[in-house]
Design an enzyme around this catalytic site. Structure first.
Site, PDB file in Angstrom:
ATOM      1  N   ARG A  74       5.927  72.488  93.279  1.00 28.19           N
ATOM      2  CA  ARG A  74       5.855  71.323  94.162  1.00 28.19           C
ATOM      3  C   ARG A  74       4.708  70.408  93.766  1.00 28.19           C
ATOM      4  O   ARG A  74       4.813  69.203  93.778  1.00 28.19           O
ATOM      5  CB  ARG A  74       5.655  71.783  95.617  1.00 28.19           C
ATOM      6  CG  ARG A  74       6.899  72.427  96.186  1.00 28.19           C
ATOM      7  CD  ARG A  74       6.733  72.785  97.607  1.00 28.19           C
ATOM      8  NE  ARG A  74       5.691  73.777  97.780  1.00 28.19           N
ATOM      9  CZ  ARG A  74       5.396  74.363  98.938  1.00 28.19           C
ATOM     10  NH1 ARG A  74       6.047  74.046 100.026  1.00 28.19           N
ATOM     11  NH2 ARG A  74       4.450  75.258  99.012  1.00 28.19           N
ATOM     12  N   LYS A 181      12.081  90.490  94.285  1.00 29.96           N
ATOM     13  CA  LYS A 181      12.072  91.221  95.538  1.00 29.96           C
ATOM     14  C   LYS A 181      11.000  90.646  96.449  1.00 29.96           C
ATOM     15  O   LYS A 181      10.042  90.042  95.927  1.00 29.96           O
ATOM     16  CB  LYS A 181      11.853  92.719  95.306  1.00 29.96           C
ATOM     17  CG  LYS A 181      10.644  93.080  94.463  1.00 29.96           C
ATOM     18  CD  LYS A 181       9.257  93.193  95.003  1.00 29.96           C
ATOM     19  CE  LYS A 181       8.883  93.257  96.383  1.00 29.96           C
ATOM     20  NZ  LYS A 181       7.414  93.161  96.603  1.00 29.96           N
ATOM     21  N   HIS A 211       9.642  94.970  89.477  1.00 29.56           N
ATOM     22  CA  HIS A 211       8.818  95.233  88.294  1.00 29.56           C
ATOM     23  C   HIS A 211       8.459  96.709  88.122  1.00 29.56           C
ATOM     24  O   HIS A 211       8.039  97.117  87.057  1.00 29.56           O
ATOM     25  CB  HIS A 211       7.581  94.319  88.267  1.00 29.56           C
ATOM     26  CG  HIS A 211       6.471  94.734  89.188  1.00 29.56           C
ATOM     27  ND1 HIS A 211       6.477  94.454  90.521  1.00 29.56           N
ATOM     28  CD2 HIS A 211       5.319  95.392  88.963  1.00 29.56           C
ATOM     29  CE1 HIS A 211       5.364  94.914  91.073  1.00 29.56           C
ATOM     30  NE2 HIS A 211       4.641  95.498  90.143  1.00 29.56           N
ATOM     31  N   LYS A 215       7.885  99.542  84.561  1.00 28.88           N
ATOM     32  CA  LYS A 215       6.685 100.334  84.282  1.00 28.88           C
ATOM     33  C   LYS A 215       7.045 101.504  83.370  1.00 28.88           C
ATOM     34  O   LYS A 215       8.071 102.148  83.566  1.00 28.88           O
ATOM     35  CB  LYS A 215       6.062 100.869  85.577  1.00 28.88           C
ATOM     36  CG  LYS A 215       5.356  99.774  86.371  1.00 28.88           C
ATOM     37  CD  LYS A 215       4.613 100.370  87.542  1.00 28.88           C
ATOM     38  CE  LYS A 215       4.112  99.285  88.479  1.00 28.88           C
ATOM     39  NZ  LYS A 215       2.887  98.636  88.046  1.00 28.88           N
ATOM     40  N   GLU A 249      -2.811 101.402  97.111  1.00 31.29           N
ATOM     41  CA  GLU A 249      -3.471 100.246  96.501  1.00 31.29           C
ATOM     42  C   GLU A 249      -4.846 100.052  97.127  1.00 31.29           C
ATOM     43  O   GLU A 249      -4.959 100.005  98.355  1.00 31.29           O
ATOM     44  CB  GLU A 249      -2.660  98.977  96.754  1.00 31.29           C
ATOM     45  CG  GLU A 249      -1.280  98.998  96.146  1.00 31.29           C
ATOM     46  CD  GLU A 249      -0.604  97.673  96.383  1.00 31.29           C
ATOM     47  OE1 GLU A 249      -0.734  96.800  95.518  1.00 31.29           O
ATOM     48  OE2 GLU A 249       0.025  97.503  97.437  1.00 31.29           O
ATOM     49  N   ASP A 268       7.788  95.226 101.790  1.00 33.00           N
ATOM     50  CA  ASP A 268       7.144  94.829 100.537  1.00 33.00           C
ATOM     51  C   ASP A 268       7.231  95.930  99.476  1.00 33.00           C
ATOM     52  O   ASP A 268       7.339  95.639  98.292  1.00 33.00           O
ATOM     53  CB  ASP A 268       5.672  94.495 100.836  1.00 33.00           C
ATOM     54  CG  ASP A 268       4.933  93.907  99.641  1.00 33.00           C
ATOM     55  OD1 ASP A 268       5.493  92.990  99.010  1.00 33.00           O
ATOM     56  OD2 ASP A 268       3.820  94.367  99.329  1.00 33.00           O
ATOM     57  N   HIS A 273      10.381  98.944  95.494  1.00 29.58           N
ATOM     58  CA  HIS A 273       9.734  99.783  94.477  1.00 29.58           C
ATOM     59  C   HIS A 273       9.937 101.281  94.752  1.00 29.58           C
ATOM     60  O   HIS A 273      10.256 102.059  93.855  1.00 29.58           O
ATOM     61  CB  HIS A 273       8.222  99.519  94.425  1.00 29.58           C
ATOM     62  CG  HIS A 273       7.863  98.085  94.178  1.00 29.58           C
ATOM     63  ND1 HIS A 273       8.598  97.263  93.371  1.00 29.58           N
ATOM     64  CD2 HIS A 273       6.828  97.328  94.620  1.00 29.58           C
ATOM     65  CE1 HIS A 273       8.035  96.055  93.328  1.00 29.58           C
ATOM     66  NE2 HIS A 273       6.966  96.080  94.078  1.00 29.58           N
ATOM     67  N   LYS A 374      -2.141  99.619 101.655  1.00 27.03           N
ATOM     68  CA  LYS A 374      -3.182  98.778 101.045  1.00 27.03           C
ATOM     69  C   LYS A 374      -4.546  99.251 101.549  1.00 27.03           C
ATOM     70  O   LYS A 374      -4.635  99.927 102.563  1.00 27.03           O
ATOM     71  CB  LYS A 374      -2.964  97.311 101.409  1.00 27.03           C
ATOM     72  CG  LYS A 374      -1.685  96.730 100.765  1.00 27.03           C
ATOM     73  CD  LYS A 374      -1.768  95.229 100.603  1.00 27.03           C
ATOM     74  CE  LYS A 374      -0.490  94.640 100.039  1.00 27.03           C
ATOM     75  NZ  LYS A 374      -0.325  94.831  98.593  1.00 27.03           N
TER      76      LYS A 374
HETATM   77  C1  BG6 Z   1       4.368  93.691  94.645  1.00 31.71           C
HETATM   78  C2  BG6 Z   1       3.961  93.623  96.089  1.00 31.71           C
HETATM   79  O1  BG6 Z   1       5.753  93.713  94.515  1.00 31.71           O
HETATM   80  O2  BG6 Z   1       3.831  94.869  94.069  1.00 31.71           O
HETATM   81  C3  BG6 Z   1       2.463  93.656  96.219  1.00 31.71           C
HETATM   82  O3  BG6 Z   1       4.462  92.429  96.656  1.00 31.71           O
HETATM   83  C4  BG6 Z   1       1.896  94.853  95.515  1.00 31.71           C
HETATM   84  O4  BG6 Z   1       2.072  93.666  97.583  1.00 31.71           O
HETATM   85  C5  BG6 Z   1       2.427  94.925  94.085  1.00 31.71           C
HETATM   86  O5  BG6 Z   1       0.493  94.724  95.502  1.00 31.71           O
HETATM   87  C6  BG6 Z   1       2.011  96.212  93.414  1.00 31.71           C
HETATM   88  O6  BG6 Z   1       2.322  96.130  92.049  1.00 31.71           O
HETATM   89  P1  BG6 Z   1       1.495  96.971  90.998  1.00 31.71           P
HETATM   90  O7  BG6 Z   1       2.211  96.737  89.712  1.00 31.71           O
HETATM   91  O8  BG6 Z   1       0.100  96.439  91.028  1.00 31.71           O
HETATM   92  O9  BG6 Z   1       1.575  98.385  91.456  1.00 31.71           O
END
Ligand code: BG6
Length: 523
Positions: A74, A181, A211, A215, A249, A268, A273, A374
């Site tokens: 934007r 996602k 993602h 990994k 995390e 999330d 994941h 988190k």
């Molecule tokens: C993301 C989430 O998909 O994955 C985040 O939205 C999270 O909240 C992240 O921190 C974690 O990814 P990674 O690769 O750091 O484990």
């Protein structure tokens, strides 16, 4: 994905590498333009731009030559400013140190266009792409990466189609759309997004990214399970006592309150994941390494995942948010409610723990304990598979011999270890648990693992769907998560509790596993 033995050769230490198997890319990806929608957002900064740089960077050189990266957002920004920001983001977040000569090559591929939110934005995008392709001598192959909120996905796909930016699937060039996602906010919105996408796109043009599937350690689940004979024979209710999946995390919500305070840990992390990881860990052997075979095998796991209903939500789920405490370095940090941008009346969870069951022949009765949060004590993600005790005779008679356990470390310190009992050398018969350990860094060299996004971006350019999520998987995973969201909706059935920042979660998560006669294993 054909599997071919490599030619006989030796590595630099002179070890014979005859038995290496390479799963080769069918062909080099064709040159294309990757358009990043939301190019100044968090995902582009932290992951997409640094991953693109790594693909171009000297040592890797995997990006098809001449390919371009077009940021589309934007905000008004000059190309120079975009390139400067991209350099800063890469220097900060890339796993590879920025090499200025490589950067200069990469920066030459970067372009920028503003106006994503303007009515004529997509017409301008079309003109920009045509000019860019002409100038660079690029074929009109396009990847549209929608790094935007889930609510904007449907609208962007429709606008792409209406601007003539989507080709028919059998056209000589490709137009592919990557969606991030979480796809949707709940089951109805996920269904709606999928419906809009298939209205304008053929399934072969849609890449739903997670993602975690890129990994190394998550991909290695397939290799570990199906290229070794020992694990598959033990994999299931006959031999496994229980499984723990932890994705912890150390970071807090950071600058993502606007997204996170509407999402929370269940949407999330668990919906995508963690359920992806669980599926790869527990699926039956796919009939081949084809993407559809692997996707089918994973989907079958979700079909048998026992729903968590309101009546059993309290016994099987915990939701919590972090309160003030310390970060991973011991420095004081504020609680979630004091983070910038969090609503005063927020009821969003930053931690979830679950007890789940897969009601199929293989896993019947085996509890799966899942937790993610988190601001935990450390960044540590792992899968812990505890095997059943040996019979209570011989060594296990009268005293307890610790059970064997396989720990797969997803990050950091990627690798896996196996805990076994052994006799300590000496004249007395003393048993001691020991750990057989494989560390990727030690075995393959530091920094050998590409970022998940690097692998996945390359797969999109290659048109390989193996590591992407199918529409039925998205829907099934939302069905499971929706059951929990509904159970939590009245606020009283499963109260939102707190845990101090810098801990492994609330006491209620310990109670959840203790009630089932087990304890959390430190990830
Ligand atoms: C993301 C989430 O998909 O994955 C985040 O939205 C999270 O909240 C992240 O921190 C974690 O990814 P990674 O690769 O750091 O484990």
């Amino acid at each position: 994905m054909p599997v071919e033995p490599r030619d006989a050769r030796s590595d630099k230490e002179g070890r014979n590498m005859d038995n290496l198997l390479t799963i080769q890319r069918a062909q080099a990806a064709p040159p294309c333009t990757v358009v990043i929608f939301g190019a100044s957002g968090d995902l582009a900064k932290r992951k997409l731009i640094p991953s693109m740089y790594n693909l171009v960077a000297c040592g890797e050189g995997m990006m098809p030559p001449k390919s371009a990266v077009l940021g589309f957002a934007r905000r008004e920004m000059s190309l120079d400013d975009f390139r400067k920001s991209a350099h800063d983001w890469t220097a900060r977040f890339s796993r590879l140190k920025v090499d200025e000569a490589c950067w200069a090559r990469f920066a030459g591929n970067l372009d920028y266009l503003s106006g994503l939110d303007r009515p004529d934005g997509f017409t301008k995008l079309k003109a920009k792409l045509e000019a860019l392709e002409k100038a660079r001598g690029l074929p009109p192959n396009r990847v549209y990466y929608l790094a935007i909120p889930p609510t904007a996905i449907g609208d962007s796909v429709e606008r792409l189609a209406k601007a003539g930016l989507i080709y028919p699937p059998d056209a000589p060039h490709f137009s592919r759309v990557v969606v991030e996602k979480p796809i949707g906010h709940d089951l109805p919105s996920a269904l709606e997004i999928n419906r809009t996408m298939v209205k304008y796109l053929d399934e072969s043009q849609i890449f739903r990214i997670d993602h975690y599937l890129g990994k190394e350690t998550v991909q290695n689940l397939l290799a570990l399970r199906f290229s070794n004979n020992i694990f598959e024979r033990l994999w299931g209710a006959r031999n496994v006592d229980h499984v723990q999946i932890t994705v912890a995390e150390a970071e807090g919500v950071g600058s993502r309150a606007m997204y996170y305070d509407h999402s929370g840990a269940l949407r999330d992390m668990v919906q995508n994941h963690i359920l992806q990881t669980l599926a790869l860990l527990t699926m039956e052997a796919p009939v081949s390494l084809d993407s559809s075979a692997i996707r089918d095998a994973k989907l079958n796991v979700l079909r048998t995942l026992r729903p968590i209903m309101p009546a059993d939500a309290r016994a099987n789920t915990v939701r919590a948010r972090y309160a003030a405490g310390v970060d991973a370095d011991g420095k004081p940090v504020q609680g979630y409610m004091d983070e910038p941008g969090i609503a005063d009346n927020s009821r969003i969870e930053t931690f979830v723990a679950l007890k789940a069951y897969i009601d199929n022949w293989r896993w019947s009765g085996v509890p799966f304990f899942i937790r993610t949060g988190k601001r935990t004590k450390a960044r540590a993600s792992s899968i812990y598979v505890q095997f059943k005790d040996v019979p209570q005779i011989l060594f296990n008679r009268g005293s307890t011999v610790p059970a064997n356990a396989l720990t797969i470390r997803i990050q950091p310190d990627e690798g896996f270890s196996f805990d076994v009992m052994t006799k300590r050398p000496g004249l007395d018969l003393v048993l001691q648990p020991v750990r057989m350990n494989l560390s990727y860094n030690a075995a393959f060299g530091d920094g050998a693992s590409p970022e998940g996004y690097e692998r996945l971006l390359l797969d999109v350019m290659d048109g390989d769907h193996t590591l992407f999520i199918s529409a039925p998987f998205v829907e099934k995973s939302w069905e499971f998560v929706q059951g929990i969201l509904d159970s939590w909706s009245d606020g009283a059935r499963v109260p939102l509790v707190e845990y101090p920042a810098g801990s492994w979660g609330p006491k209620e998560a310990d109670d959840l596993i203790r009630t089932a006669g087990r304890v959390w294993h430190e990830p």
